[in-house]
Design an enzyme around this catalytic site. Structure first.
Site, PDB file in Angstrom:
ATOM      1  CD  GLU A  88       6.361   5.873   4.430  1.00  0.00           C
ATOM      2  OE1 GLU A  88       5.477   6.534   3.863  1.00  0.00           O
ATOM      3  OE2 GLU A  88       6.932   6.271   5.454  1.00  0.00           O
ATOM      4  CB  THR A  90       2.016  -2.467   1.353  1.00  0.00           C
ATOM      5  OG1 THR A  90       0.746  -2.319   0.766  1.00  0.00           O
ATOM      6  CG2 THR A  90       1.912  -2.804   2.823  1.00  0.00           C
TER       7      THR A  90
END
Length: 109
Positions: A88, A90
């Protein structure tokens, strides 16, 4: 005392789940109005992913030793959440985006 501790954990998890849902609803409404900013998306993704992982870990403690067995799907969910934290964007990237929004200074170039 054990049941009271479990109730407290469930109550805390319920509060965090509710806050995450309210944030998602708010962000969805902003998107519908054409007012959603990428920094707000980072805030929502980072918060939701962090809290979901915390909730999964707390569930594991409620189940005790059974929480790490294949008897319950908990560890599968926890592993999936760990991967979401990475794909997503990080957590670190989301932190940098939010940090720049808060301070006005870019930590990356």
């Amino acid at each position: 005392a054990g049941f009271q501790l479990t109730q407290a954990k469930l109550a805390d998890m319920t509060v965090e789940l509710g806050k995450g849902m309210l944030l998602a609803i708010h962000l969805g409404r902003l998107k519908d109005e054409g007012k959603l900013d990428h920094r707000q998306v980072s805030l929502g993704k980072l918060n939701s992913t962090r809290e979901a992982i915390k909730i999964a870990r707390e569930c594991r403690t409620i189940l005790g030793a059974a929480g790490i067995t294949l008897e319950y799907p908990l560890m599968r969910h926890a592993n999936n959440l760990e991967s979401v934290l990475t794909y997503e964007g990080t957590s670190e990237v989301h932190q940098l985006i939010i940090g720049q929004a808060v301070t006005g200074e870019s930590a990356y170039r």
